[in-house]
Design an enzyme around this catalytic site. Structure first.
Site, PDB file in Angstrom:
ATOM      1  N   ASP A 647       0.779  -1.248   0.000  1.00 42.11           N
ATOM      2  CA  ASP A 647       0.000   0.000   0.000  1.00 42.11           C
ATOM      3  C   ASP A 647       0.808   1.293   0.000  1.00 42.11           C
ATOM      4  OD1 ASP A 647      -1.916  -1.950   0.391  1.00 42.11           O
ATOM      5  OD2 ASP A 647      -2.859  -1.037   2.127  1.00 42.11           O
ATOM      6  N   GLU A 722      -7.458  -3.673  -3.635  1.00 41.61           N
ATOM      7  CA  GLU A 722      -8.885  -3.568  -3.308  1.00 41.61           C
ATOM      8  C   GLU A 722      -9.417  -2.148  -3.448  1.00 41.61           C
ATOM      9  OE1 GLU A 722     -10.093  -4.576   0.694  1.00 41.61           O
ATOM     10  OE2 GLU A 722      -8.676  -3.200   1.593  1.00 41.61           O
ATOM     11  N   GLU A 726      -8.101   4.768  -4.579  1.00 44.68           N
ATOM     12  CA  GLU A 726      -6.902   5.297  -3.927  1.00 44.68           C
ATOM     13  C   GLU A 726      -5.694   5.166  -4.863  1.00 44.68           C
ATOM     14  OE1 GLU A 726      -7.529   3.161  -0.084  1.00 44.68           O
ATOM     15  OE2 GLU A 726      -7.308   5.156   0.797  1.00 44.68           O
TER      16      GLU A 726
END
Ligand SMILES: *[C@@H]1O[C@H](CO)[C@@H](O)[C@H](O)[C@H]1NC(C)=O
Ligand SMILES: *[C@@H]1O[C@H](CO)[C@@H](O)[C@H](O)[C@H]1NC(C)=O
Ligand SMILES: *[C@@H]1O[C@H](CO)[C@@H](O)[C@H](O)[C@H]1NC(C)=O
Length: 901
Positions: A647, A722, A726
């Site tokens: 991430d 997911e 973003e």
């Protein structure tokens, strides 16, 4: 010899005939001069049999990788301030991670950085012990790309006529068709490759040991090839359309070779249906462990080692050796989109195996000088072509010694290539034509000219007769859609299904050029629409409402909300406040209110540039990157796995976005903070292929057209992501930080990534009813949920509420949301799920997700969105921790003045 003795006399005779035929053939030329000989396995004589090995296994568990159960949301207390601390207490508790098994099924139901228009002298394929020629040298592969040369090969040919050789006909002709734009901005100029800021200390004890990789260069942590070097080294690497996995003694054959798989649709397993219109299945998953073809050698056994070498953005070499340090090896250049799986053998006895079992193998002649072809039909009816290129040019006489083993000569060197052919003899001719060569590695280059982005994927070739043999590669649907006319002309009629990206199509050539029109060049921080561009004009009435909300929200404690044990939530908070302050300063024109808040934001930001946050950053000298210290204590899931490179584009994207706004409101802030922000850019979105401190483009995968969130976690089903939204935020942040900091190349790269994602998200993540890339019984979910390389699961890592699953593909709502989330899509999703008469009406959703849904509604019904956020007695508990009422109002208000949006 032993094997031949086990054969029946009839089979022995076939064998002898086969051998004679090949040996007595004249100098190998075309298969027309060659009578095909069919070999049957000794025991079955072609009898039909479908062994259990054709079926594989399915893993439906969501692997634990550090996504906590609850997305914290600020809750409102009486005076409009927010209490966050208690919500964050759970962040690092192991219990808060989801560990839930879906109803499962055990068994089923920079190379040619030079496009080859400007070929360079042959060189040795350095990653192999064989002296196979290559069209590219290491130095060119490593050097940063000059996009002017890359995107416009015709120009390169003109300026470097000496480099053109007669054998470059294919590419040179292709290049001449390329339209050369007049003014280009190179999208890949690095921000620099110098030292990182002194505040960030180095650390050499990363929780994941770097076993299985032979390289001291920065390692790509979030790319398709991690399975080659993580954990057991036995999980699949998805190159699309094939996947590879080291057999390592597994399966019926207990082979130690590299197994190759390609999954047809009838093998998919599906989850239970969801209560959504059309009753879509909750997931679909491809089986793993089907060893259709294994490239192995008789010498491989329990002491065999797998090492990943030359781990690069689009490729890695998987090297199998009988023992560590052995000079005997099979090197497989593993490259995304490769049309053949290639093993380069050095001094081993090859054995090509199939756990699906060979029904028959035809010795099918010599399609090109020095190449020997076999056509294998497996018990699942699939046809695989096998091309053998011996180093000594001698007929390898592969022998079908059993239903599972096709064996070659001892002490053999050369290449073996396997490819699945779904397209009969026309397909076989195409495979024949490109046999003998293979991609070694790839580079991407790109540029932006006004609103048009152009990018190119180019491959370095290895193998035999590389100059005269065109490369075949497989392209994904979003490539094919964006091909320029020249590249389209090289697409051919071979398609193979990919695991989760629809049909891949074969293309002949050393590079592809893709064009993305309509880049959002004019998009700034203000609400924006494709039709009307940026708009800063708010009506007086709107300004009054927004002013009230801003006055409340600016009372929040910026410092406390961003002083967290999570880079993710800290970055979200900084980004949120930056957006509020921008709205107040630029959209309300209230400089006096904005300035003190901006000062507080700067000082909150400074905690991070001084590296004084709860879990400071370190420079990880093992894999090479900037990571949170949160997991050095042992909990690899802390802060969503930041330390293990999960991430980073989300976490750092929010910081980069906040920095872009701060620097716009106060240009003097940019200079002192540039290096720290650029360090984040280098970590997750590096433009340099030769940076000694960071890998190229850690997060964004320029083959897939989006980022992967999963870092150094071994996984059954490959990389995943997911939150497509973003990911979009990250590209938008790069664009805006590039603009703010005066880096036109970064701005262009952000614009180009947005253009690519607009297309890739429509193809793969945000499913309109006419989507063709996912199974029809999955489309009704509207979003994928978590898109893996091997499965698509309509869920999240933190819970399965519909507002979570859909909403994590919405947030944060920014000007870029308008660009990527089409009105058709938003309308279909809203009507199916969140409308008043649908399954999860937005008005009944609670907490911060409610605000996310209503902000998303502004994309299709800005008036309704405005009414929601402007209502009396608005509950600030409806606002997500990364969102604000102030911005949500501005976002809806603007759009209400631009009805065409
Ligand atoms: C492409 O190949 C398929 C079979 O693989 C065949 O059915 C189809 O007609 C071909 N299309 C063209 C345009 O040749
Ligand atoms: C194979 O290559 C030759 C020479 O490049 C070309 O003329 C021929 O059309 C190709 N065959 C196929 C099936 O593409
Ligand atoms: C694949 O990865 C999982 C971890 O996600 C691990 O448990 C397993 O042993 C690995 N290998 C195989 C062949 O499944």
């Amino acid at each position: 010899m032993q094997a031949i003795l086990r054969m029946s006399p009839a089979v022995m005779l076939i064998w002898l005939l086969a051998a004679n035929t090949v040996l007595s053939a004249p100098a190998p030329t075309q298969s027309s001069s060659f009578s095909e000989i069919t070999q049957y396995p000794p025991s079955t004589q072609g009898a039909r049999q479908l062994p259990p090995e054709t079926q594989g296994v399915y893993h439906t568990a969501l692997e634990r990788e550090g996504h906590e159960l609850e997305q914290p949301e600020p809750t409102k207390d009486a005076d409009g301030t927010f209490e966050l601390d208690s919500l964050f207490d759970t962040l690092n508790e192991p219990d808060s991670f989801i560990d839930w098994i879906l109803p499962g099924l055990d068994t089923p139901p920079e190379a040619p950085a030079e496009p080859s228009a400007s070929p360079v002298p042959d060189s040795t394929y350095s990653s192999s012990d064989l002296s196979l020629s290559s069209t590219s040298t290491e130095s060119e592969i490593d050097s940063p790309i000059s996009p002017t040369q890359e995107v416009h090969p015709a120009a390169e040919v003109t300026t470097s006529p000496d480099s053109v050789t007669p054998e470059s006909t294919f590419a040179t002709q292709a290049a001449q068709d390329t339209v050369v734009p007049m003014v280009d901005q190179d999208a890949f100029v690095p921000v620099g490759t110098g030292p990182i800021p002194a505040a960030i200390p180095p650390r050499d004890d990363h929780p994941v040991a770097k076993n299985g990789v032979d390289s001291s260069n920065p390692i790509e942590t979030n790319k398709f090839h991690s399975a080659l070097f993580l954990g057991s080294q036995t999980n699949a690497t998805f190159t699309h359309p094939y996947s590879l996995a080291w057999a390592k003694g597994s399966g019926n054959l207990q082979s130690f070779g590299m197994s190759v798989s390609h999954i047809e649709p009838h093998l998919l397993a599906y989850g239970p249906t969801n209560s959504l219109p059309g009753n879509p299945v909750s997931y679909y998953i491809n089986p793993i462990g089907i060893q259709s073809v294994i490239l192995s050698a008789t010498e491989l056994s329990h002491s065999t080692t797998l090492i990943a070498e030359n781990v690069l953005p689009f490729s890695a070499d998987a090297v199998l050796r009988p023992q560590a340090g052995s000079a005997q090896s099979i090197t497989l250049p593993v490259v995304q989109g490769m049309a053949y799986v290639t093993g380069v053998y050095t001094q081993l006895q090859p054995v090509i195996q199939s756990a699906v079992h060979f029904r028959e193998v035809v010795t099918a002649g010599s399609p090109r000088a020095g190449i020997f072809k076999y056509r294998a039909t497996l018990e699942d009816d699939a046809v695989w072509l096998i091309y053998v290129t011996p180093q000594d040019g001698q007929d390898p006489n592969l022998e079908l010694v059993s239903t599972t083993d096709l064996r070659g000569p001892a002490g053999w060197s050369g290449t073996i290539q396997v490819a699945k052919n779904p397209a009969g003899s026309p397909g076989e001719s195409l495979y024949d034509n490109s046999s003998g060569v293979f991609p070694i590695e790839a580079t991407v280059s790109g540029s932006v000219n006004d609103r048009t982005g152009t990018y190119r994927l180019s491959w370095a070739k290895g193998g035999k007769d590389t100059q005269s043999t065109p490369l075949m590669m497989f392209a994904l649907p979003h490539h094919v859609e964006a091909f320029d006319s020249q590249t389209s002309g090289h697409a051919v009629n071979i398609t193979l299904r990919t695991t989760t990206k629809g049909l891949a199509r074969a293309v002949i050539g050393e590079y592809w050029t893709m064009t993305e029109p309509d880049l959002p060049k004019t998009m700034d921080f203000a609400p924006w629409s494709i039709a009307s561009g940026s708009s800063r004009q708010l009506s007086q009435a709107a300004q009054t409402v927004i002013k009230t909300a801003a006055a409340t929200e600016l009372k929040q404690d910026i410092d406390a909300q961003s002083n967290l044990n999570s880079m993710y939530y800290s970055g979200k908070a900084l980004s949120k406040f930056a957006t509020i302050i921008y709205t107040v300063d630029r959209l309300l024109g209230d400089h006096a209110s904005a300035t003190p808040a901006l000062d507080r934001l700067k000082s909150a930001f400074a905690r991070f540039t001084q590296n004084k946050q709860q879990f400071p950053l370190v420079y990880d000298t093992v894999w090479k990157g900037v990571v949170s210290t949160a997991s050095y204590g042992g909990d690899v899931g802390a802060d969503f796995g930041n330390t293990l490179y999960n991430d980073h584009h989300f976490h750092y994207g929010y910081f980069i976005h906040a920095a872009a706004i701060i620097g716009t409101l106060d240009p003097s802030w940019v200079g002192p903070n540039r290096d720290w922000v650029n360090m984040l850019v280098r970590d997750c979105g590096n433009a340099a292929a030769n940076d000694p401190l960071f890998p190229f483009s850690r997060s964004f995968d320029w083959y897939h057209g989006h980022s992967w969130a999963k870092g150094l976690f071994e996984s059954f089903d490959g990389k995943d992501q997911e939150s497509s939204s973003e990911d979009v935020m990250f590209a938008y942040a790069l664009k805006m930080w590039g603009k703010t900091s005066g880096d036109a190349s970064m701005e262009a790269r952000g614009n180009l990534m947005l253009g690519i994602m607009r297309r890739s998200l429509r193809n793969y993540f945000l499913m309109e009813s006419n989507n063709v890339n996912h199974p029809p019984n999955f489309i009704g979910n509207k979003v994928t949920g978590i898109l893996f390389e091997n499965k698509v699961d309509h869920t999240t890592y933190f819970g399965a509420n519909l507002e979570y699953i859909q909403g994590i593909h919405m947030l944060p709502l920014l000007p870029s949301s308008t660009y990527v989330r089409s009105q058709e899509f938003v309308r279909e999703e809203w009507d199916a799920i969140f409308a008043s008469d649908a399954v999860a009406p937005a008005e009944r959703v609670t907490g911060g997700w409610k605000g996310v849904l209503y902000s998303n509604l502004a994309l299709i019904d800005p008036a309704a969105s405005w009414r929601f956020f402007a209502q009396d007695n608005f509950d600030y508990g409806w606002i997500d921790g990364g969102a604000s009422r102030t911005w949500s109002l501005a976002f809806a208000a603007e759009t209400s003045h631009n009805p065409r949006r």
